[in-house]
Write a protein that holds these residues in place. Structure first.
Motif, PDB file in Angstrom:
ATOM      1  N   UNK A 191      -5.102 -10.120   3.476  1.00 30.22           N
ATOM      2  CA  UNK A 191      -6.053  -9.007   3.526  1.00 30.22           C
ATOM      3  C   UNK A 191      -5.398  -7.766   4.120  1.00 30.22           C
ATOM      4  N   UNK A 192      -4.664  -7.959   5.233  1.00 29.01           N
ATOM      5  CA  UNK A 192      -4.093  -6.787   5.880  1.00 29.01           C
ATOM      6  C   UNK A 192      -2.902  -6.244   5.088  1.00 29.01           C
ATOM      7  N   UNK A 193      -2.133  -7.143   4.464  1.00 28.78           N
ATOM      8  CA  UNK A 193      -0.964  -6.669   3.713  1.00 28.78           C
ATOM      9  C   UNK A 193      -1.387  -5.799   2.526  1.00 28.78           C
ATOM     10  N   UNK A 194      -2.495  -6.165   1.884  1.00 26.75           N
ATOM     11  CA  UNK A 194      -2.946  -5.360   0.744  1.00 26.75           C
ATOM     12  C   UNK A 194      -3.344  -3.946   1.177  1.00 26.75           C
ATOM     13  N   UNK A 195      -3.790  -3.830   2.418  1.00 28.74           N
ATOM     14  CA  UNK A 195      -4.225  -2.524   2.912  1.00 28.74           C
ATOM     15  C   UNK A 195      -3.066  -1.523   2.971  1.00 28.74           C
TER      16      UNK A 195
END
Lengths: 260, 421
Positions: A191-195
């Motif tokens: 989730x955070x990497x896609x951000x």
């Protein structure tokens, strides 16, 4: 600022490349419908194109426009106008004309084939919105790169490299990291990497809109919980907006310090 | 010779006469209505003799635990309601040749200890339950150790919310030769549940919006199910630990969710899956430890995964199926392939057909590298439709390293297979 924006915008609107870009999307839209009449499927096919092409074209146009309008920019700089005004004006003018080509080019065939009567209208609207966002983001990034290199070739090289990194290499590293650490819970990480990658973020926003979310399994449930809510949508659009603001800020900063 | 014939004639006529007089003597019709002497079904069944018919007139009867211990026929006129008012069973059938037709059965007790049902049978044969409407029930039909029965044209509507406080629409246990035909089952736990059921037929049913499975098979061999529709069930249809199952012409639709399947096969051997349609399921068929299954002329379209093979699936044949616009066609574990893929139509196929025989000249590899990676690390599905994934899929297609290199369709069809049957 609006005068410069206006000037850039209409300068581009008159230029051949804008027409080529517009006609490309127009042709693409019609060909998609010629090959199959299903609007939902056309939206999925468009997803791939928008995710890859809009950033690429934004990057290339951004760099190209900066270098080709250099002399005019220098002329403007000799006038009593603020530097931030000049560059923001040019940036917004360019992005706006590209976004307009995209929206009109794809919008016309879709409207003609009845997107308003279809349930896919919101998916399509999201798609165009995200395409516009990606245009603004990548033109901004390209302007940053162009401002940092006086050498045209170097600027082009880095801009293309940046696109390549965000469109392909980033996902490769992401995939490797996930495969390597697959014994650990990865959903929050994913989730955070896609951000941190506007292309990934856009892709997932559209994928979830297209209801492939169930396919994503457990991770999908986490993502759906996040992106599916109003808060998630607002937050991801906010992140995309940050992706516009931050490069613009650095662009202004660089423009202010740069010795022309 | 004429003598013999005469005597035969005599015997026959006597027999026929006896038969008629017997049925005249025995087969009475007992009417039940609020103001005709016999006001309850229980009372009518109690005074009925074997072979009698109980005719229930249109009204509402508050009754439960009606014991049927002799062969009778209970017929409702215009669907009279029997309301158990939340207490116990409605009918408990302990006799052979019982028919229950045209009733509306309501409000069976919900219990965490007993399996209360609208109609419960134990160790009986030759029953017929048809045209009944079951509403707000715990279990619908609970058939135990019974044989040669027919369940036909019933409508079962539950209001299941949680798995532990809901029952199954049609629940068969240790039974054989049962026909389940043209029923409609909604909002139960499992629509139809079969455990240790042999030689039975499930045909023309519609099972939808059930909490868990539309149809659930356990340890049930030699059964066939045809022409059923399974839609929007929590987890689709599960066929487990069974042999020689024949599945034909069923439709599995819209079983969409993070743990939903169109059809879940677990330890199934020697089955035939023919001419079924799988449409918009998260996973069309999820096969685990299932061997020697023939998948023929099925159509998979717009599923997440069309067919997902987990471990230990060997000797399966996939012939002439249509794979249309699925996110991933085949997912496969391991590097060894013992399955045959032949003459299927794959919408992702990009090969050519120079001699125009409608068979592609280049083999198709249905397992993409990405689906292999997703099997190893499910979270990577987040990269679906990323450019990078397209690139690695392409390179794996050109020279397979991770996926079994003999897992290929040597004769991919160029046009979709049309199923006329």
């Amino acid at each position: 600022m609006f005068k410069i924006l206006n000037y850039s915008f209409f300068d581009l609107m008159r230029s051949r490349w804008s027409y080529v870009y517009f006609l490309f999307y127009l042709g693409l839209g019609f060909i998609l419908f010629f090959l199959n009449n299903d609007i939902t499927k056309a939206v999925i096919t468009l997803l791939n194109i928008i995710i890859v092409l809009t950033p690429l074209i934004g990057t290339v146009f951004g760099v190209m426009y900066y270098y080709s309008s250099r002399e005019f920019t220098e002329l403007l700089l000799s006038q009593p106008i603020k530097r931030s005004t000049i560059f923001i004006g040019q940036y917004v003018g360019l992005s706006l004309s590209l976004a307009l080509s995209l929206v009109l080019g794809l919008g016309i065939p879709f409207v003609l084939y009845g997107v308003f009567q279809s349930a896919a209208i919101w998916d399509f609207a999201t798609l165009l919105l995200i395409g516009a966002y990606l245009t603004f983001i990548f033109v901004g990034l390209a302007y940053n790169i162009a401002l940092s290199f006086n050498d045209k070739i170097k600027g082009f090289g880095f801009a293309i490299l940046l696109w390549l990194f965000l469109a392909v290499i980033y996902d490769g590293l992401f995939l490797l990291a996930m495969v390597f650490f697959h014994d650990y819970p990865l959903d929050k990480f994913a989730l955070s990497v896609t951000m941190f990658n506007p292309i990934d973020l856009s892709r997932i926003l559209i994928l979830l809109k297209l209801d492939i979310s169930a396919l994503l399994g457990y991770t999908g449930a986490v993502f759906q919980k996040f992106f599916g809510t109003a808060l998630g949508s607002v937050l991801s659009l906010l992140v995309l907006t940050v992706w516009i603001i931050v490069p613009t800020y650095f662009m202004v900063l660089q423009a202010r310090k740069k010795d022309f | 010779m004429p003598l013999v014939r005469l005597s035969q004639l005599f015997i026959y006529s006597t027999l026929i006469f006896l038969l008629f007089s017997y049925s005249d003597l025995i087969a009475n019709t007992i009417k039940v209505c609020p103001d005709c002497g016999i006001a309850s079904v229980r009372q009518a069944v109690a005074i009925a003799l074997p072979g009698d018919t109980v005719l229930v007139k249109d009204a509402t009867y508050a009754e439960h635990d009606i014991l049927i211990d002799k062969p009778v026929t209970i017929i409702g006129e215009n669907h009279p309601t029997i309301d158990a008012q939340g207490q116990g069973y409605i009918f408990k059938v302990y006799a052979d040749s019982v028919t229950i037709r045209g009733l509306k059965l309501k409000n069976v007790e919900v219990s965490y200890i007993s399996d209360f049902a609208a109609i419960y049978t134990s160790k009986v044969r030759h029953f017929i339950f048809e045209n009944n409407i079951l509403e707000d029930i715990f279990f619908g039909f609970l058939i135990e150790k019974s044989h040669n029965g027919i369940l036909k044209n019933n409508i079962i509507r539950g209001n299941a919310v949680k798995e532990h406080s809901s029952g199954n629409g049609i629940h068969l246990w240790h039974s054989s030769k049962i026909q389940i035909l043209d029923n409609r089952i909604e909002k139960m736990r499992d629509g139809i549940y079969l455990e240790f059921v042999k030689h039975s037929e499930i045909k023309g049913n519609i099972s939808l919006n059930n909490l868990r499975y539309g149809l659930h098979f356990m340890f049930s061999n030699d059964d066939r199910y045809e022409d059923n529709i399974f839609e929007k069930n929590g987890a689709g249809v599960a066929v487990m630990f069974s042999k020689q199952i024949f599945m034909r012409h069923n439709t599995f639709r819209l079983n969409w969710g993070t743990a939903s399947y169109g059809l879940l096969l677990k330890e199934i051997n020697d089955a035939n899956i023919v001419n079924n349609t799988f449409e918009q399921n998260t996973i069309g068929i999820n096969a685990d430890g299932s061997n020697r299954i023939t998948y023929e002329k099925n159509t998979f379209h717009n599923n997440g995964w069309a067919v997902r093979f987990l471990g230990a699936c060997y000797g399966n044949k996939l012939l002439q199926n249509n794979f249309l616009n699925n996110a991933l066609d085949i997912s496969y574990v391991g590097r060894m392939n013992g399955n045959i893929f032949d003459k299927n139509f794959w919408s992702d196929y990009t090969g050519y057909d120079l001699n125009k025989d409608n068979i592609g000249d280049v083999p198709y590899r249905p397992v993409k590298l990405f689906s292999y990676i997703v099997n190893q690390t499910p979270e990577t599905i987040i990269l679906l439709r990323s450019l990078f994934v397209d690139i690695i899929n392409f390179s794996e297609k050109v020279s397979p390293i991770f996926t079994p290199d003999n897992l290929q369709d040597l004769n991919p069809a160029m046009v979709p297979i049309i199923n006329y049957d």
